[in-house]
Write a protein that holds these residues in place. Structure first.
Motif, PDB file in Angstrom:
ATOM      1  N   ALA A  84      18.986   2.114  21.776  1.00 40.40           N
ATOM      2  CA  ALA A  84      20.002   3.135  22.317  1.00 40.40           C
ATOM      3  C   ALA A  84      19.227   3.911  23.522  1.00 40.40           C
ATOM      4  O   ALA A  84      18.021   3.681  23.581  1.00 40.40           O
ATOM      5  CB  ALA A  84      20.052   4.144  21.077  1.00 40.40           C
ATOM      6  N   PHE A  85      20.092   4.122  24.225  1.00 41.09           N
ATOM      7  CA  PHE A  85      19.589   5.033  25.594  1.00 41.09           C
ATOM      8  C   PHE A  85      20.266   6.483  25.433  1.00 41.09           C
ATOM      9  O   PHE A  85      21.509   6.527  25.277  1.00 41.09           O
ATOM     10  CB  PHE A  85      19.992   4.208  26.936  1.00 41.09           C
ATOM     11  N   LEU A  86      19.269   7.398  25.462  1.00 40.64           N
ATOM     12  CA  LEU A  86      19.685   8.702  25.219  1.00 40.64           C
ATOM     13  C   LEU A  86      19.627   9.592  26.429  1.00 40.64           C
ATOM     14  O   LEU A  86      18.670   9.280  27.609  1.00 40.64           O
ATOM     15  CB  LEU A  86      18.533   9.436  24.439  1.00 40.64           C
ATOM     16  N   ASP A  87      20.480  10.467  26.625  1.00 41.16           N
ATOM     17  CA  ASP A  87      20.296  11.438  27.803  1.00 41.16           C
ATOM     18  C   ASP A  87      19.373  12.361  27.619  1.00 41.16           C
ATOM     19  O   ASP A  87      19.624  13.290  26.659  1.00 41.16           O
ATOM     20  CB  ASP A  87      21.740  12.050  27.922  1.00 41.16           C
ATOM     21  N   TRP A  88      18.578  12.431  28.200  1.00 44.51           N
ATOM     22  CA  TRP A  88      17.211  13.680  28.410  1.00 44.51           C
ATOM     23  C   TRP A  88      17.124  14.211  29.655  1.00 44.51           C
ATOM     24  O   TRP A  88      16.342  15.110  29.882  1.00 44.51           O
ATOM     25  CB  TRP A  88      16.049  13.036  27.975  1.00 44.51           C
ATOM     26  N   GLY A  89      18.272  14.386  30.421  1.00 45.95           N
ATOM     27  CA  GLY A  89      18.387  15.338  31.557  1.00 45.95           C
ATOM     28  C   GLY A  89      17.940  14.489  32.954  1.00 45.95           C
ATOM     29  O   GLY A  89      17.824  15.421  33.729  1.00 45.95           O
ATOM     30  N   LEU A  90      17.299  13.491  32.782  1.00 44.20           N
ATOM     31  CA  LEU A  90      16.881  12.782  33.899  1.00 44.20           C
ATOM     32  C   LEU A  90      17.749  11.525  34.168  1.00 44.20           C
ATOM     33  O   LEU A  90      18.636  11.208  33.748  1.00 44.20           O
ATOM     34  CB  LEU A  90      15.422  12.256  33.807  1.00 44.20           C
ATOM     35  N   GLU A  91      17.605  11.052  35.495  1.00 45.35           N
ATOM     36  CA  GLU A  91      18.388   9.893  36.175  1.00 45.35           C
ATOM     37  C   GLU A  91      18.363   8.774  35.198  1.00 45.35           C
ATOM     38  O   GLU A  91      19.054   8.194  34.828  1.00 45.35           O
ATOM     39  CB  GLU A  91      18.108   9.464  37.524  1.00 45.35           C
ATOM     40  N   LYS A  92      17.170   8.306  34.731  1.00 43.47           N
ATOM     41  CA  LYS A  92      16.919   7.369  33.978  1.00 43.47           C
ATOM     42  C   LYS A  92      16.885   7.559  32.475  1.00 43.47           C
ATOM     43  O   LYS A  92      16.097   8.614  32.157  1.00 43.47           O
ATOM     44  CB  LYS A  92      15.419   6.662  34.257  1.00 43.47           C
ATOM     45  N   ASP A  93      17.800   7.002  31.800  1.00 44.26           N
ATOM     46  CA  ASP A  93      18.028   7.489  30.259  1.00 44.26           C
ATOM     47  C   ASP A  93      16.749   7.016  29.537  1.00 44.26           C
ATOM     48  O   ASP A  93      15.979   6.252  29.713  1.00 44.26           O
ATOM     49  CB  ASP A  93      18.959   6.755  29.627  1.00 44.26           C
ATOM     50  N   LEU A  94      16.681   7.729  28.426  1.00 46.49           N
ATOM     51  CA  LEU A  94      15.552   7.616  27.384  1.00 46.49           C
ATOM     52  C   LEU A  94      15.593   6.370  26.602  1.00 46.49           C
ATOM     53  O   LEU A  94      16.752   6.707  25.723  1.00 46.49           O
ATOM     54  CB  LEU A  94      15.043   9.119  26.791  1.00 46.49           C
ATOM     55  N   LEU A  95      14.892   5.497  26.562  1.00 38.38           N
ATOM     56  CA  LEU A  95      14.921   4.430  25.604  1.00 38.38           C
ATOM     57  C   LEU A  95      14.554   4.652  24.085  1.00 38.38           C
ATOM     58  O   LEU A  95      13.448   5.451  23.753  1.00 38.38           O
ATOM     59  CB  LEU A  95      14.075   3.051  25.865  1.00 38.38           C
ATOM     60  N   LEU A  96      15.392   4.503  22.945  1.00 39.88           N
ATOM     61  CA  LEU A  96      15.105   4.589  21.842  1.00 39.88           C
ATOM     62  C   LEU A  96      15.074   3.085  21.131  1.00 39.88           C
ATOM     63  O   LEU A  96      16.241   2.526  20.765  1.00 39.88           O
ATOM     64  CB  LEU A  96      16.229   5.408  20.886  1.00 39.88           C
ATOM     65  N   PRO A  97      13.835   2.488  21.190  1.00 38.27           N
ATOM     66  CA  PRO A  97      14.097   1.088  20.774  1.00 38.27           C
ATOM     67  C   PRO A  97      14.473   0.604  19.440  1.00 38.27           C
ATOM     68  O   PRO A  97      14.485   1.779  18.448  1.00 38.27           O
ATOM     69  CB  PRO A  97      12.570   0.772  20.701  1.00 38.27           C
ATOM     70  N   TYR A  98      15.091  -0.557  19.351  1.00 39.49           N
ATOM     71  CA  TYR A  98      15.798  -1.009  18.107  1.00 39.49           C
ATOM     72  C   TYR A  98      14.651  -0.725  16.867  1.00 39.49           C
ATOM     73  O   TYR A  98      15.241  -0.305  15.948  1.00 39.49           O
ATOM     74  CB  TYR A  98      15.861  -2.361  18.362  1.00 39.49           C
ATOM     75  N   ARG A  99      13.661  -0.868  16.914  1.00 38.26           N
ATOM     76  CA  ARG A  99      12.703  -0.766  15.711  1.00 38.26           C
ATOM     77  C   ARG A  99      12.471   0.643  15.310  1.00 38.26           C
ATOM     78  O   ARG A  99      12.214   0.860  14.512  1.00 38.26           O
ATOM     79  CB  ARG A  99      11.280  -1.571  16.396  1.00 38.26           C
ATOM     80  N   ASN A 100      12.904   1.488  16.298  1.00 38.67           N
ATOM     81  CA  ASN A 100      12.669   2.983  16.019  1.00 38.67           C
ATOM     82  C   ASN A 100      14.023   3.690  15.475  1.00 38.67           C
ATOM     83  O   ASN A 100      13.944   4.990  15.018  1.00 38.67           O
ATOM     84  CB  ASN A 100      12.099   3.826  17.280  1.00 38.67           C
ATOM     85  N   LEU A 101      14.934   2.689  15.413  1.00 38.27           N
ATOM     86  CA  LEU A 101      16.261   3.397  14.910  1.00 38.27           C
ATOM     87  C   LEU A 101      16.195   3.441  13.312  1.00 38.27           C
ATOM     88  O   LEU A 101      15.430   2.651  12.579  1.00 38.27           O
ATOM     89  CB  LEU A 101      17.301   2.463  15.190  1.00 38.27           C
TER      90      LEU A 101
END
Length: 277
Positions: A84-101
């Motif tokens: 998943a890609f998360l909005d953390w307030g910057l231009e490039k989204d923050l990755l939440l890797p599949y293994r960390n779901l």
């Protein structure tokens, strides 16, 4: 230099598309759109450092919602086979890797995560398995202490919260008198430290009558609703809890308190604020 955090870096040189800042890891770019007006060569700027879409170190003066080593609830922008890609307030989204779901996520929902540097890739990533990153040390406080509570997850019993950024605790549903949202931060109080090290918590100071707290909440909600709520003495407990986050017993105590103060008219299925109150 701290990747995923703010750094004080000196301006080394200027180019058409921004400024290069000096760091121990080599010069890195601060794009033109983030350069504060009047910045000169030799100035020291406070910038957040992360990696751009091409994996290069880059600086920004934007304030992210979370930094490395912190917990936060972030909105999901997109979901791919990578994660998943998360909005953390910057231009490039923050990755939440599949293994960390922990479960399947959908765009638009919020997820509580811990942000860290991946040892293998040296990239900033998130993990929804946030409990893994809590302290294993005994909670240093005691019953009655004030604590900062980050709402992390709702359960059948109540809300799991992260206490002071280090430990896990629980706010039981009957201790909550207002709607809570993932990521909300509240001042709370330790009711007890359980034998397993987890904490029972309250949003009310110990010894502060729950009816008084509920009456304050009910009065504020009445004002927000224009003076009338479709809830009264004969309302169903589920309706009361869904709208107010309190039990019918506590609601009736709150009604009684407001009525004795001359603030409300009571009806079987509605409550009205007396004009001017």
């Amino acid at each position: 230099m701290n990747l995923g955090d703010f750094n004080e870096l000196e301006v080394a040189r200027e180019v058409d598309f921004g400024l290069y800042l000096t760091s121990d890891d080599g010069d890195l770019l601060l794009p033109r759109k983030y350069v504060p007006t009047g910045t000169q060569i030799g100035d020291v700027l406070r910038v957040f450092v992360y990696r751009d879409s091409e994996d290069r170190l880059i600086a920004t003066t934007l304030e992210p919602y979370v930094r490395v080593g912190q917990f936060a609830a972030l909105s999901v922008r997109d979901v791919t086979p990578t994660g998943a890609f998360l909005d953390w307030g910057l231009e490039k989204d923050l990755l939440l890797p599949y293994r960390n779901l922990r479960r399947t996520l959908r765009p638009g929902e919020r997820a509580t995560v811990f942000v860290y540097l991946d040892d293998t890739t040296d990239r900033i990533v998130a993990s929804a398995k946030w409990e893994w990153f809590l302290s294993e040390e005994p909670y240093p406080g005691k019953a009655g202490d004030t604590a900062e509570l980050l709402v992390a997850e709702e359960t059948d019993l109540g809300y799991k919260v992260i206490v002071d950024g280090t430990h896990q605790g629980l706010l039981y549903h009957n201790e909550v008198f207002k709607p809570l949202r993932l990521g909300d931060v509240h001042t709370g109080y330790v009711r007890q430290v359980r034998p397993d090290g987890k904490l029972d918590l309250s949003l009310q100071r110990p010894g502060y009558d729950e009816a008084v707290a509920a009456a304050d909440t009910l009065l504020e909600l009445l004002r927000q609703a224009g003076g009338t709520l479709p809830l009264g003495d004969k309302s169903e407990p589920d309706d009361i809890y869904r709208r107010l986050g309190m039990s019918k017993k506590v609601f009736k105590k709150a009604l009684g308190s407001l009525y004795k103060q001359g603030l409300v008219h009571l009806a079987p299925e509605k409550t009205e604020l007396i004009p001017g109150k």
